[in-house]
Scaffold this motif. Structure first.
Motif, short mmCIF file in Angstrom:
data_model
loop_
_atom_site.label_atom_id
_atom_site.label_comp_id
_atom_site.label_asym_id
_atom_site.label_seq_id
_atom_site.Cartn_x
_atom_site.Cartn_y
_atom_site.Cartn_z
N TYR A 180 -15.34 -17.60 8.00
CA TYR A 180 -13.97 -18.14 7.94
C TYR A 180 -13.91 -19.59 8.42
O TYR A 180 -12.83 -20.11 8.69
CB TYR A 180 -13.02 -17.24 8.75
N GLY A 238 0.81 -1.21 0.00
CA GLY A 238 0.00 0.00 0.00
C GLY A 238 0.84 1.27 0.00
O GLY A 238 0.54 2.22 -0.69
N HIS A 277 -7.44 -14.33 9.56
CA HIS A 277 -8.82 -14.40 10.09
C HIS A 277 -9.22 -15.87 10.21
O HIS A 277 -9.81 -16.29 11.20
CB HIS A 277 -9.79 -13.68 9.15
N SER A 296 -4.28 2.76 -2.63
CA SER A 296 -4.22 1.30 -2.55
C SER A 296 -5.62 0.68 -2.54
O SER A 296 -5.77 -0.53 -2.44
CB SER A 296 -3.40 0.82 -1.36
N GLU A 319 5.96 -0.18 6.63
CA GLU A 319 5.05 0.76 7.30
C GLU A 319 3.78 0.05 7.76
O GLU A 319 3.23 0.38 8.79
CB GLU A 319 4.68 1.93 6.40
N LEU A 368 -3.20 -12.59 3.07
CA LEU A 368 -2.64 -12.70 4.42
C LEU A 368 -3.71 -12.39 5.48
O LEU A 368 -3.82 -13.10 6.49
CB LEU A 368 -1.48 -11.70 4.54
N TRP A 369 -4.49 -11.35 5.23
CA TRP A 369 -5.62 -11.09 6.13
C TRP A 369 -6.53 -12.31 6.18
O TRP A 369 -6.94 -12.75 7.25
CB TRP A 369 -6.44 -9.89 5.64
P1 FAD Z 1 -8.18 -6.46 2.46
O1 FAD Z 1 -8.22 -5.35 3.44
O2 FAD Z 1 -6.87 -7.06 2.16
O3 FAD Z 1 -9.17 -7.59 2.99
C1 FAD Z 1 -9.19 -8.90 2.45
C2 FAD Z 1 -10.56 -9.48 2.63
O4 FAD Z 1 -10.84 -9.62 4.02
C3 FAD Z 1 -11.69 -8.59 2.11
O5 FAD Z 1 -11.90 -8.83 0.75
C4 FAD Z 1 -12.87 -9.04 2.94
O6 FAD Z 1 -13.44 -10.21 2.39
C5 FAD Z 1 -12.24 -9.40 4.27
N1 FAD Z 1 -12.33 -8.34 5.26
C6 FAD Z 1 -12.30 -7.00 5.07
N2 FAD Z 1 -12.38 -6.37 6.26
C7 FAD Z 1 -12.45 -7.33 7.19
C8 FAD Z 1 -12.55 -7.29 8.61
N3 FAD Z 1 -12.62 -6.15 9.27
N4 FAD Z 1 -12.59 -8.47 9.28
C9 FAD Z 1 -12.54 -9.65 8.62
N5 FAD Z 1 -12.46 -9.74 7.28
C10 FAD Z 1 -12.42 -8.59 6.58
N6 FAD Z 1 -1.88 -1.17 3.31
C11 FAD Z 1 -1.58 0.14 3.42
O7 FAD Z 1 -1.67 0.85 2.42
N7 FAD Z 1 -1.22 0.69 4.61
C12 FAD Z 1 -1.12 -0.06 5.74
O8 FAD Z 1 -0.75 0.43 6.80
C13 FAD Z 1 -1.42 -1.44 5.66
N8 FAD Z 1 -1.32 -2.24 6.75
C14 FAD Z 1 -1.54 -3.58 6.63
C15 FAD Z 1 -1.36 -4.40 7.73
C16 FAD Z 1 -1.52 -5.78 7.62
C17 FAD Z 1 -1.30 -6.64 8.81
C18 FAD Z 1 -1.85 -6.34 6.36
C19 FAD Z 1 -1.99 -7.84 6.21
C20 FAD Z 1 -2.06 -5.54 5.26
C21 FAD Z 1 -1.90 -4.15 5.38
N9 FAD Z 1 -2.08 -3.29 4.29
C22 FAD Z 1 -1.81 -1.96 4.40
C23 FAD Z 1 -2.70 -3.81 3.06
C24 FAD Z 1 -4.21 -3.52 3.08
O9 FAD Z 1 -4.76 -3.71 4.36
C25 FAD Z 1 -4.98 -4.45 2.15
O10 FAD Z 1 -4.66 -5.77 2.44
C26 FAD Z 1 -4.70 -4.19 0.68
O11 FAD Z 1 -4.92 -2.84 0.38
C27 FAD Z 1 -5.65 -5.06 -0.18
O12 FAD Z 1 -6.98 -4.69 0.14
P2 FAD Z 1 -8.24 -5.53 -0.23
O13 FAD Z 1 -9.25 -4.65 -0.85
O14 FAD Z 1 -7.86 -6.75 -0.99
O15 FAD Z 1 -8.88 -6.01 1.17
#
Ligand code: FAD
Length: 527
Positions: free
Chosen positions: A516, A43, A391, A474, A432, A386-387
């Motif tokens: 999950y 991000g 989870h 991002s 970060e 990874l999230w």
């Molecule tokens: P993501 O946020 O990756 O979520 C993945 C999936 O999880 C979603 O599609 C949804 O199905 C599910 N989900 C969403 N919210 C929740 C919730 N609250 N509880 C349970 N499930 C949920 N990016 C940055 O730019 N700055 C940062 O500081 C940053 N910190 C991060 C810290 C960690 C530990 C991780 C793993 C990632 C971080 N990222 C950061 C990356 C960012 O959070 C996203 O992972 C990335 O932007 C991709 O987003 P996404 O739309 O795929 O959804």
């Protein structure tokens, strides 16, 4: 869909490097280089790309002295070169000197300040640190001139203008203007740090920085510039009659990585938002084991402990396919059986890639995103997986509380979260992100007392991150950051109290356990 590496395009005033071009570009280059090794899923790299492009545009005229490059470590074809260069975190900035006849991995810049002006000034310092033997041939000398030398030029005729920047010792304007004008004919720029009253009086200078201009015909004058700033100085000098951009001065662009061996755009895979996809988690594990961790040559001390705990938690709790779970369990047994202080990562890779495959245990070596696919290849993907993985692990820990028996992690409601925290802090390439996550953990992780609370803690913190990132670069416009689960996924999770939205956390917990849970993980697209 746009393909990998597309945080930057050919239109940007910088060089997109790849494993095919990096070494040949750096070796014996006529210019110095500043290369950003980034990851298109990180991000911060996404946010920072605008600054980086602005910087590249700002110093475009310096490109025969120092150039800006980018290399995407998340592009599969660059995995090996990033490992070879020891890139552990993104973005990593490395300076490379001009004319180096031997291969080196560059000089890292680790400072926290990455503002455009700071980086630009660091580039000037880096250039100035070149010894005469490796000085970029087109780069003008950047050292200050003595006042005697300047005074000896006053009144002399020449075939070009000479602009003299008079400045304080810590000022960068003189050197920046020298570099700004290096591609211009009819002009020589010098600088002096002499602020003696007699010297300044002689030139009529009452405040610095100032530009004193010596005309080709021998006349001379203190230049009247609206603002004593680099942009004004450079623009005025470039506009003088007879000053011209040299022909063919634009440095040859090095092969752009995207122009060779392009991968075809990926085909969109339909998926169901209410499901979790096994292929996302397996791809995440593949990337983590074979790329992210593999950038560490050896694991020792805390790194090794973190890795062991990570493998323990995943081997015991990941509700995966037999071939993958068996692989993780065997890896764990192997790690436990070796009371070593230090393990070369190649030994782990050999086990995972070769030895176990023979015994039918394997993890696909492909990155394939489904629930985590982005509308552009730099969006979503690995961090999303990874999230998803963590989870799933917090939910599994609560649903199968005995799973961690005899591992040393049993009866610890924080086992998964602490392992995640240490993994993110130690190995996650987005530094970060790790720092933000660490702050959140420090603030409230200790309040978690049960396995159910651990599930909710991660949900809450993930929503906090979603909130912070909403509307930033991002965010995938096709998958906007929202407070999750959205009402369409879980209507019962949302309530209103006195006109204000509130979560029903009991329902959220039920939902997370279902979402999950093993039975909601779809095997679709898994190979
Ligand atoms: P993501 O946020 O990756 O979520 C993945 C999936 O999880 C979603 O599609 C949804 O199905 C599910 N989900 C969403 N919210 C929740 C919730 N609250 N509880 C349970 N499930 C949920 N990016 C940055 O730019 N700055 C940062 O500081 C940053 N910190 C991060 C810290 C960690 C530990 C991780 C793993 C990632 C971080 N990222 C950061 C990356 C960012 O959070 C996203 O992972 C990335 O932007 C991709 O987003 P996404 O739309 O795929 O959804």
């Amino acid at each position: 869909r746009v393909q990998a590496g597309r945080l930057y395009s050919k239109e940007d005033p910088l060089t997109i490097l790849s494993s095919d071009t990096l070494k040949e570009t750096l070796l014996n280059s006529s210019t110095a280089w500043l290369v950003q090794f980034y990851s298109s899923w990180c991000g911060h790299c996404i946010q920072y790309s605008t600054t980086w492009k602005a910087l590249a545009g700002d110093i475009k005229d310096w490109e025969q002295a120092i150039r800006i490059g980018v290399l995407d470590c998340a592009d599969e074809k660059n995995f090996d070169i990033c490992k070879e260069f020891g890139i552990h975190f993104y973005p990593t900035f490395r300076y490379f000197k001009a004319r180096s006849s031997t291969f080196d991995i560059g000089k890292a810049y680790k400072g926290p300040d990455r503002e455009l002006q700071t980086v630009r000034q660091l580039m000037v310092n880096f250039l100035q640190n070149h010894t005469p033997e490796v000085w970029p041939p087109q780069c003008p000398p950047l050292e200050p001139s003595r006042s005697a030398e300047i005074l000896s030029l006053v009144g002399q005729k020449a075939d070009h203008y000479t602009a003299v920047i008079i400045e304080e010792e810590d000022s960068y304007i003189g050197r920046e203007v020298m570099l700004d004008l290096m591609m211009y004919g009819g002009m020589t720029v010098k600088r002096t740090l002499n602020l003696d009253k007699a010297f300044l009086d002689r030139l009529g200078v009452s405040s610095v920085p100032a530009v004193y201009l010596l005309y080709p015909n021998g006349s001379h004058v203190l230049m009247d510039v609206k603002k004593s700033q680099r942009f004004f100085f450079s623009s005025y000098l470039k506009l003088l009659p007879g000053v011209h951009r040299k022909r063919g001065s634009s440095a040859q662009r090095v092969v752009v990585s995207g122009s060779k061996g392009q991968k075809p755009a990926e085909i969109w895979k339909d998926f169901d938002k209410s499901k979790v996809y096994m292929v996302d988690m397996e791809s995440g594990l593949h990337y983590l084991l074979r790329v992210e961790l593999a950038s560490h040559q050896t694991l020792t001390g805390d790194e090794l402990k973190t890795f062991k705990d990570f493998v323990t938690v995943v081997a015991k709790l990941f509700p995966g396919r037999q071939s993958v779970v068996k692989l993780l369990e065997t890896l764990l047994e192997w790690l436990v059986s070796l009371p070593l202080e230090k393990i070369p990562y190649d030994a782990i890779l050999d086990l995972v890639n070769n030895k176990m495959r023979i015994a039918g245990m394997f993890l696909s070596e492909q990155l394939q995103w489904v629930g985590c696919q982005g509308s552009q290849s730099e969006l979503r993907g690995y961090p999303c997986s990874l999230w998803t993985l963590f989870h799933t692990l917090t939910v599994q820990a609560a649903l199968r509380p005995d799973a961690l028996a005899n591992t040393g992690l049993e009866e610890d409601p924080l086992a998964v979260l602490q392992t995640m925290r240490r993994y993110i802090r130690t190995f996650f390439g987005c530094r970060e992100c790790g720092e933000h996550f660490e702050e959140m953990a420090k603030e409230s992780l200790q309040q978690v007392k049960t396995l159910d609370e651990a599930i909710l803690w991660l949900w809450r913190k993930h929503n906090q991150v979603n909130n912070r990132l909403a509307g930033t670069l991002s965010e995938d416009p096709h998958s906007p950051k929202s407070q999750w689960p959205t009402p369409d996924l879980c209507p019962a999770c949302h309530e209103e109290q006195k006109g204000l939205h509130v979560w029903n956390e009991e329902r959220v917990l039920d939902f997370l356990k279902q979402h999950y849970g093993a039975s909601n993980i779809s095997p679709q697209y898994a190979m």
